[in-house]
Design a protein around this motif. Sequence first.
Motif, PDB file in Angstrom:
ATOM      1  N   ASP A   1      -9.198  12.258  16.247  1.00 37.39           N
ATOM      2  CA  ASP A   1      -8.503  12.195  17.524  1.00 37.39           C
ATOM      3  C   ASP A   1      -7.108  11.635  17.270  1.00 37.39           C
ATOM      4  OD1 ASP A   1      -8.001  12.483  20.185  1.00 37.39           O
ATOM      5  OD2 ASP A   1      -9.539  11.090  20.885  1.00 37.39           O
TER       6      ASP A   1
ATOM      7  N   ASP B   1      -1.822  17.754  18.105  1.00 32.80           N
ATOM      8  CA  ASP B   1      -3.034  17.172  17.523  1.00 32.80           C
ATOM      9  C   ASP B   1      -3.550  18.007  16.351  1.00 32.80           C
ATOM     10  OD1 ASP B   1      -2.775  15.317  19.488  1.00 32.80           O
ATOM     11  OD2 ASP B   1      -4.551  15.915  20.628  1.00 32.80           O
TER      12      ASP B   1
ATOM     13  N   ALA C   1     -14.446  17.031  17.085  1.00 29.19           N
ATOM     14  CA  ALA C   1     -13.135  16.942  17.726  1.00 29.19           C
ATOM     15  C   ALA C   1     -13.233  17.507  19.136  1.00 29.19           C
ATOM     16  CB  ALA C   1     -12.083  17.694  16.910  1.00 29.19           C
ATOM     17  N   ASP C   2     -12.172  17.272  19.928  1.00 29.25           N
ATOM     18  CA  ASP C   2     -12.154  17.812  21.288  1.00 29.25           C
ATOM     19  C   ASP C   2     -11.450  19.172  21.306  1.00 29.25           C
ATOM     20  OD1 ASP C   2      -9.430  17.305  21.170  1.00 29.25           O
ATOM     21  OD2 ASP C   2      -9.552  15.469  22.343  1.00 29.25           O
TER      22      ASP C   2
ATOM     23  N   ARG D   1     -17.912  11.734  20.669  1.00 27.61           N
ATOM     24  CA  ARG D   1     -16.494  11.650  20.983  1.00 27.61           C
ATOM     25  C   ARG D   1     -16.093  10.261  21.453  1.00 27.61           C
ATOM     26  NH1 ARG D   1     -12.812  13.019  19.672  1.00 27.61           N
ATOM     27  NH2 ARG D   1     -11.646  13.129  21.604  1.00 27.61           N
TER      28      ARG D   1
END
Length: 265
Positions: free
Chosen positions: A111, A158, A181-182, A219
């Motif tokens: 992140d 990112d 990860a997002d 997360r």
Amino acid sequence: MTAISKKTKRYPSDLTDEEWERIAPLMPAPGRTGRPREVEFREVVNAVRYLVRSGCGWRMLPVHFGPWRTIYGWFRELARRFLFQTIHDVELMLDRERSGREASPTAAVVDSQSVKAPHAETRGYDAGKKIVGRKRHIAVDTDGRLLMVHLTPADISDSAGAQMILDAIRKRWPWVKHLFADGAYDRLKLMDKAAYLDFVLEIIRRSQEQAGLQVLPRRWVVERTFGWMMRWRRLVRDYERRTDVSIAMIHVAMGGILIRRNAHP
């Protein structure tokens, strides 16, 4: 915490005897020639921890730590030798073993965090967070221990920042195979590089049906790590001009958490 505070010399950030015994063997040995060393490394580490924890400036260090120029000079020398990173990584592996895990992790969560950096050599504008400064790209294990940190101007995306840390993760933590990860990391170039380096990148997405705050599996631990960083007031903003000094400050903070956790379980 009250019992630990009673063992410190002056401030809550000071090393206890148990904590100093863990890191003393890693300190540089005296030179064979020249003037005998007069500085006490325990006081140098105490001063740096005090500065990072309280957020004060170098010139505002309490006088009983010694001349601030001496403290700063040794901090730069120890950072140049990657001593704070070494202490952090050793304590990380010991903490994992103490909790019943393998010393080297096999999964990580990535992140980023944008912070203001008023004195940075290079800065950028993060349009999403509306912040002018630097962006911290980090990878943590599934319990939130810091594995890797990389700093870029805040205008770097990112996914681009993650590409920069994949090579470093592979070299320092070779057993890491799975990354979480997002949605911001769901980019073709990042996916291709992750596949090339033999990573499995899993994107954890938010549910479209649930409104409000969502605690996502795997997360939330990285957000907790950012919260740990913010307790060290020097890290609330990035006050350093150089990125290597800023990274050393982060390792001082995160290593301090692990040292205290291992020395006083």
